[in-house]
Scaffold this active site. Structure first.
Site, short mmCIF file in Angstrom:
data_model
loop_
_atom_site.label_atom_id
_atom_site.label_comp_id
_atom_site.label_asym_id
_atom_site.label_seq_id
_atom_site.Cartn_x
_atom_site.Cartn_y
_atom_site.Cartn_z
N GLY A 184 0.84 -1.19 0.00
CA GLY A 184 0.00 0.00 0.00
C GLY A 184 0.88 1.24 0.00
O GLY A 184 2.02 1.19 0.46
N GLN A 200 3.15 10.16 0.91
CA GLN A 200 4.44 9.48 1.08
C GLN A 200 5.40 9.76 -0.08
O GLN A 200 6.60 9.51 0.04
CB GLN A 200 4.22 7.96 1.19
CG GLN A 200 3.53 7.56 2.49
CD GLN A 200 3.33 6.06 2.57
OE1 GLN A 200 2.36 5.52 2.06
NE2 GLN A 200 4.26 5.36 3.19
N CYS A 202 5.46 0.00 7.27
CA CYS A 202 5.14 1.15 6.43
C CYS A 202 6.39 1.52 5.65
O CYS A 202 7.48 1.53 6.22
CB CYS A 202 4.70 2.32 7.32
SG CYS A 202 4.32 3.81 6.39
N LEU A 203 6.23 1.82 4.36
CA LEU A 203 7.40 2.16 3.55
C LEU A 203 8.06 3.45 4.02
O LEU A 203 9.22 3.69 3.71
CB LEU A 203 7.01 2.26 2.07
CG LEU A 203 6.57 0.94 1.42
CD1 LEU A 203 6.07 1.17 0.01
CD2 LEU A 203 7.69 -0.09 1.44
N HIS A 212 -4.91 1.72 6.85
CA HIS A 212 -3.56 2.25 7.09
C HIS A 212 -3.26 3.38 6.09
O HIS A 212 -2.75 4.44 6.48
CB HIS A 212 -2.56 1.08 6.95
CG HIS A 212 -1.10 1.47 6.98
ND1 HIS A 212 -0.22 1.00 7.91
CD2 HIS A 212 -0.39 2.31 6.16
CE1 HIS A 212 0.99 1.53 7.66
NE2 HIS A 212 0.91 2.31 6.62
N GLU A 213 -3.59 3.16 4.82
CA GLU A 213 -3.32 4.18 3.79
C GLU A 213 -4.23 5.40 3.99
O GLU A 213 -3.78 6.55 3.81
CB GLU A 213 -3.48 3.62 2.38
CG GLU A 213 -2.57 2.44 2.05
CD GLU A 213 -1.12 2.62 2.46
OE1 GLU A 213 -0.62 3.75 2.44
OE2 GLU A 213 -0.49 1.61 2.82
N HIS A 244 -2.85 7.82 6.44
CA HIS A 244 -1.78 8.70 5.91
C HIS A 244 -2.36 10.02 5.41
O HIS A 244 -1.69 11.06 5.48
CB HIS A 244 -1.07 8.03 4.73
CG HIS A 244 0.05 7.10 5.13
ND1 HIS A 244 1.20 7.53 5.76
CD2 HIS A 244 0.20 5.76 4.99
CE1 HIS A 244 2.00 6.50 5.97
NE2 HIS A 244 1.42 5.40 5.51
NI NI Z 1 2.25 3.48 5.55
#
Ligand code: NI
Length: 175
Positions: free
Chosen positions: A46, A51, A94-95, A136-137, A140
């Site tokens: 995701g 991000q 998370c990236l 989760h996304e 953000h």
């Molecule tokens: Ni994330």
């Protein structure tokens, strides 16, 4: 399509409330394609627009396993319609917080409305991993990271380590 650099926490660009998309035009469709390519390249399951530095309410998700067919979801303005009381726990990563993981509990089943890459309004029901991923996304887009769902002690430990890693990388770059 292009792989774009992913912003690593802590960073003020990951803490802002993103603006809704007015219409999914070619520019937003391209942002969705870039997000997806950046996510697959990482690899991750995701990614949210902030991000990669785009403060807009756009996310992509694909939690299909390697051996499965890709199941990409591209969403603009995702909004929660309903969520189960029953929760589901998952060890999230998370990236933007590479190599850090923590268990987070979220609703096991959700219904979300959004606009797809062709500017069509859609609604989707999701459960467990896909639901967790979407939530989760979506977090953000309001500047919330998965570490905001865990204890301050654990959160600060992870953020301190990320700051340390960033400093080391800067020193390496300068050397
Ligand atoms: Ni994330």
């Amino acid at each position: 399509m292009a792989v774009r650099p992913i912003i690593i926490a802590p960073d003020p660009r990951l803490k802002i409330k993103c603006a809704p998309v007015r219409v999914v035009d070619d520019e937003i469709a391209e942002l969705m394609a870039d997000l997806l390519e950046t996510m697959y390249h990482a690899p991750g399951i995701g990614l949210a627009a902030p991000q990669i530095g785009a403060a807009m309410r756009v996310i992509v998700v694909d939690s299909a396993r390697k051996e499965e067919e890709p199941q990409p979801l591209k969403m603009a303005n995702p909004e929660l319609v309903s969520a189960s009381k029953e929760l589901w726990a998952y060890e999230e990563g998370c990236l933007s917080l590479p190599e850090h993981y923590a268990e987070v509990e979220r609703p096991a089943r959700i219904c979300v409305k959004y606009i797809d890459e062709t500017n069509t309004a859609r609604e989707i029901e999701a459960e467990e991993l896909v639901a967790t991923c979407i939530l989760h996304e979506m977090d953000h887009l309001d500047g919330t990271l998965f570490v905001d769902h865990i204890s301050a002690l654990k959160r600060n430990m992870i953020l301190r380590k990320l700051v340390k890693t960033k400093k080391l990388k800067q020193q390496d770059a300068a050397a």
